[in-house]
Design an enzyme around this catalytic site. Structure first.
Site, PDB file in Angstrom:
ATOM      1  N   ALA A   1       0.811  -1.227   0.000  1.00 38.10           N
ATOM      2  CA  ALA A   1       0.000   0.000   0.000  1.00 38.10           C
ATOM      3  C   ALA A   1       0.837   1.266   0.000  1.00 38.10           C
ATOM      4  O   ALA A   1       0.298   2.368  -0.111  1.00 38.10           O
ATOM      5  CB  ALA A   1      -0.929   0.001   1.215  1.00 38.10           C
TER       6      ALA A   1
ATOM      7  N   TYR B   1       6.683  -7.823   2.104  1.00 35.99           N
ATOM      8  CA  TYR B   1       6.415  -6.583   1.384  1.00 35.99           C
ATOM      9  C   TYR B   1       6.423  -6.803  -0.130  1.00 35.99           C
ATOM     10  O   TYR B   1       7.172  -7.646  -0.654  1.00 35.99           O
ATOM     11  CB  TYR B   1       7.450  -5.520   1.755  1.00 35.99           C
ATOM     12  CG  TYR B   1       7.385  -5.102   3.196  1.00 35.99           C
ATOM     13  CD1 TYR B   1       6.401  -4.216   3.624  1.00 35.99           C
ATOM     14  CD2 TYR B   1       8.290  -5.595   4.127  1.00 35.99           C
ATOM     15  CE1 TYR B   1       6.324  -3.829   4.956  1.00 35.99           C
ATOM     16  CE2 TYR B   1       8.222  -5.209   5.457  1.00 35.99           C
ATOM     17  CZ  TYR B   1       7.234  -4.329   5.867  1.00 35.99           C
ATOM     18  OH  TYR B   1       7.147  -3.960   7.180  1.00 35.99           O
TER      19      TYR B   1
ATOM     20  N   ASP C   1       7.621  -4.828  -2.296  1.00 39.76           N
ATOM     21  CA  ASP C   1       8.786  -4.201  -2.945  1.00 39.76           C
ATOM     22  C   ASP C   1      10.078  -4.943  -2.618  1.00 39.76           C
ATOM     23  O   ASP C   1      11.150  -4.363  -2.592  1.00 39.76           O
ATOM     24  CB  ASP C   1       8.894  -2.731  -2.542  1.00 39.76           C
ATOM     25  CG  ASP C   1       9.111  -2.533  -1.056  1.00 39.76           C
ATOM     26  OD1 ASP C   1       9.137  -3.530  -0.294  1.00 39.76           O
ATOM     27  OD2 ASP C   1       9.255  -1.365  -0.625  1.00 39.76           O
TER      28      ASP C   1
ATOM     29  N   TYR D   1      11.757  -3.866 -48.461  1.00 37.76           N
ATOM     30  CA  TYR D   1      10.631  -3.792 -47.523  1.00 37.76           C
ATOM     31  C   TYR D   1       9.526  -4.735 -47.981  1.00 37.76           C
ATOM     32  O   TYR D   1       9.067  -4.656 -49.132  1.00 37.76           O
ATOM     33  CB  TYR D   1      10.074  -2.373 -47.421  1.00 37.76           C
ATOM     34  CG  TYR D   1       8.796  -2.320 -46.621  1.00 37.76           C
ATOM     35  CD1 TYR D   1       8.814  -2.513 -45.236  1.00 37.76           C
ATOM     36  CD2 TYR D   1       7.569  -2.107 -47.239  1.00 37.76           C
ATOM     37  CE1 TYR D   1       7.649  -2.502 -44.498  1.00 37.76           C
ATOM     38  CE2 TYR D   1       6.392  -2.080 -46.497  1.00 37.76           C
ATOM     39  CZ  TYR D   1       6.439  -2.285 -45.129  1.00 37.76           C
ATOM     40  OH  TYR D   1       5.282  -2.270 -44.399  1.00 37.76           O
TER      41      TYR D   1
ATOM     42  N   ARG E   1       9.494   8.152  -3.405  1.00 36.55           N
ATOM     43  CA  ARG E   1      10.900   8.308  -3.798  1.00 36.55           C
ATOM     44  C   ARG E   1      11.184   7.788  -5.207  1.00 36.55           C
ATOM     45  O   ARG E   1      12.228   8.082  -5.784  1.00 36.55           O
ATOM     46  CB  ARG E   1      11.809   7.604  -2.787  1.00 36.55           C
ATOM     47  CG  ARG E   1      12.045   8.443  -1.531  1.00 36.55           C
ATOM     48  CD  ARG E   1      13.077   7.795  -0.637  1.00 36.55           C
ATOM     49  NE  ARG E   1      12.498   6.740   0.178  1.00 36.55           N
ATOM     50  CZ  ARG E   1      13.211   5.893   0.912  1.00 36.55           C
ATOM     51  NH1 ARG E   1      14.530   5.966   0.909  1.00 36.55           N
ATOM     52  NH2 ARG E   1      12.616   4.965   1.630  1.00 36.55           N
TER      53      ARG E   1
ATOM     54  N   ASN F   1      15.896  -7.364  11.465  1.00 39.26           N
ATOM     55  CA  ASN F   1      14.581  -7.866  11.085  1.00 39.26           C
ATOM     56  C   ASN F   1      14.323  -7.533   9.613  1.00 39.26           C
ATOM     57  O   ASN F   1      14.342  -6.371   9.216  1.00 39.26           O
ATOM     58  CB  ASN F   1      13.515  -7.209  11.970  1.00 39.26           C
ATOM     59  CG  ASN F   1      12.109  -7.517  11.506  1.00 39.26           C
ATOM     60  OD1 ASN F   1      11.857  -8.571  10.910  1.00 39.26           O
ATOM     61  ND2 ASN F   1      11.181  -6.610  11.775  1.00 39.26           N
TER      62      ASN F   1
ATOM     63  N   ARG G   1       8.415  -0.686 -67.235  1.00 39.44           N
ATOM     64  CA  ARG G   1       9.270   0.497 -67.111  1.00 39.44           C
ATOM     65  C   ARG G   1       9.323   1.193 -68.475  1.00 39.44           C
ATOM     66  O   ARG G   1       9.101   0.561 -69.513  1.00 39.44           O
ATOM     67  CB  ARG G   1      10.680   0.106 -66.658  1.00 39.44           C
ATOM     68  CG  ARG G   1      11.401  -0.833 -67.602  1.00 39.44           C
ATOM     69  CD  ARG G   1      12.643  -1.426 -66.965  1.00 39.44           C
ATOM     70  NE  ARG G   1      13.369  -2.256 -67.933  1.00 39.44           N
ATOM     71  CZ  ARG G   1      14.196  -3.234 -67.573  1.00 39.44           C
ATOM     72  NH1 ARG G   1      14.383  -3.523 -66.298  1.00 39.44           N
ATOM     73  NH2 ARG G   1      14.840  -3.917 -68.490  1.00 39.44           N
TER      74      ARG G   1
ATOM     75  N   ARG H   1       9.218  -6.922 -37.914  1.00 41.49           N
ATOM     76  CA  ARG H   1       8.163  -6.312 -37.108  1.00 41.49           C
ATOM     77  C   ARG H   1       7.082  -7.346 -36.773  1.00 41.49           C
ATOM     78  O   ARG H   1       7.069  -8.450 -37.337  1.00 41.49           O
ATOM     79  CB  ARG H   1       7.594  -5.116 -37.859  1.00 41.49           C
ATOM     80  CG  ARG H   1       8.575  -3.944 -37.947  1.00 41.49           C
ATOM     81  CD  ARG H   1       8.167  -2.915 -38.959  1.00 41.49           C
ATOM     82  NE  ARG H   1       6.843  -2.359 -38.688  1.00 41.49           N
ATOM     83  CZ  ARG H   1       6.183  -1.588 -39.536  1.00 41.49           C
ATOM     84  NH1 ARG H   1       6.709  -1.280 -40.717  1.00 41.49           N
ATOM     85  NH2 ARG H   1       4.990  -1.121 -39.224  1.00 41.49           N
TER      86      ARG H   1
END
Length: 459
Positions: free
Chosen positions: A11, A101, A103, A366, A16, A170, A440, A333
């Site tokens: 919580a 915890y 974190d 491409y 920070r 602790n 062409r 991609r």
């Protein structure tokens, strides 16, 4: 029936971190730190997990979904107060509950299992995970009696000069008997300088009742690091990255320079693959055996076959089959599926396309929204013109076709199998099977045009 539960305290606002994102959702090696904690307790055999979230916990809920139950701590009134918010989940239950915890992503499931097993073996009401720190400033100290039994936890600010010399700290990770914790929480108060409810006070309550409290001291102090800012986040990432790379190398993979290699936790890599420096492999990527990856490559959420080479290239959400060579400087991609024994050369970009076995796309090309058959050759500078300004369209190139240099394939268009397209052509219509397409203008030469225009330059 006895249960093994876990309550994860998450919580805190994490000011920070200086971030709009909730602290425990900051990623380390491909996963938010709360996910590391969740998997740690889950892998230790925990049946039910309760996550205590704060006022800004909706994004945590969105990520974690129904994997956990939730309790909300509206006001930050201490660790004991946070556990009280989860008290409803302790009612009518017997067994053990681990409290830690959200974190602390470096804690391992082995450490949690060790503490739980010790807790049961000794018949403790509570067991604390501890460690010896050379510089214990800021941590609560473990006070033991002459029989080496835990008698108290003293917070750093409340410790005497002698107590501050104690190195055993602790960690903030506990295993409680559920019934003992439930009773202790009822006696918890906030009569202290901070006006907060401390979970450590439950240890004193249990000891005063004559119940047994123990401690498991671990050797690896790195596990107990909490993350409060970006610097500590980076330090934790180094530790986790080393664990990941060591595990991969132990499975038969060569990593040339671990210090410059970044691999996420869910990545799988086959035996005898070599990873060269400055390579990043992310997400749920799977790489086969005997591959050469890097240097300088990025692969994310992709599937790579066996004996594939990827050099100085980017591969995103794509599949590459066996014995294909990619790069240098290729870009695959999302949605690209490349077959066996294909060559994707330098400065080739593939997007949302399938490339058949044995095809060669050697350079400066491409291919977008296309279906390219087997044993096709795409010459230098070929462009699939897939976008008309509003919609994307598909191009199909049949097996064994040859597309010359600097050809534009204006989608939607189909080139049937065994066809040839002359260099410099712009193809807008279907090319029939076994045909040669030339699109062409005929070359025109105007002799002495430079002289007539007065454009001749003197040496």
């Amino acid at each position: 029936m006895e249960r093994l539960m876990a309550i994860i305290l998450a919580a805190g606002e994490g000011k920070r971190m200086k971030s709009k994102k909730t602290k425990i959702l900051h990623e380390i090696c491909g996963k938010p730190m709360v996910e590391w904690v969740y998997q740690c307790v889950k892998n230790s055999g925990v049946d039910e997990i309760v996550l205590v979230i704060g006022r800004n916990g909706e994004e945590v809920k969105e990520y974690m979904g129904n994997k956990v139950s939730y309790a909300k701590q509206e006001q930050q009134l201490g660790t004991g107060h946070a556990v009280i918010q989860a008290q409803e989940y302790l009612e009518n239950r017997e067994g053990q509950v681990v409290i830690m915890y959200g974190d602390m992503p470096l804690v391992t499931s082995n450490t949690i299992s060790l503490a739980v097993d010790y807790h049961k073996e000794k018949g403790n009401a509570a067991t604390i995970i501890t460690a010896d720190f050379e510089n214990p400033a800021g941590y609560g100290r473990i006070i033991r009696n002459s029989q080496n039994e835990v008698v108290e936890i003293v917070e750093d600010r409340d410790a005497s000069c002698e107590q501050k010399k104690i190195k055993e700290i602790n960690s903030g990770i506990y295993c409680f008997d559920i019934s003992a914790l439930r009773d202790a929480l009822k006696e918890l108060d906030n009569k202290n300088d901070q006006g907060e409810y401390y979970l450590t006070d439950t240890i004193k309550i249990l000891i005063n009742k004559g119940l047994k409290v123990g401690a498991v001291k671990i050797e690896d102090r790195e596990e107990l690091a909490g993350i409060n800012d970006r610097i500590q986040l980076a330090e934790a990432a180094k530790v986790l990255r080393k664990r990941i790379l060591n595990k991969i190398m132990a499975s038969g993979v060569t990593i040339i320079d671990p210090d410059s290699t970044y691999i996420d936790s869910e990545v799988e890599i086959g035996m005898d693959t070599i990873i060269y420096p400055s390579t990043i492999i992310k997400g749920e990527t799977k790489i086969g055996e005997e591959c050469i990856i890097g240097p300088g490559s990025t692969i994310e959420n992709s599937k790579i076959g066996n004996r594939v080479e990827i050099k100085n290239s980017v591969v995103l959400e794509s599949c590459i089959d066996d014995e294909t060579k990619t790069g240098p400087f290729a870009y695959l991609r999302p949605g690209s599926n490349v077959g066996k024994n294909v060559k994707i050369g330098d400065f080739v970009e593939i997007k949302n396309s399938s490339i058949g076995d044995g095809t060669k796309i050697s350079h400066l090309t491409y291919v977008g929204d296309a279906e390219v058959g087997k044993k096709v050759n795409l010459g230098c500078g070929v462009v699939v013109v897939n976008y008309d300004g509003q919609k994307k369209h598909k191009t199909i190139i049949g097996d064994n076709s040859f597309v010359g240099c600097n050809v534009n394939l204006v989608s939607p268009v189909e080139v049937k199998k065994n066809s040839y397209i002359a260099a410099g052509s712009t193809i807008t219509d279907e090319v029939p099977e076994n045909s040669l397409a030339i699109a062409r203008s005929r070359q025109v030469i105007k002799e002495n045009w430079v002289l007539k225009k007065g454009l001749l330059k003197k040496d």
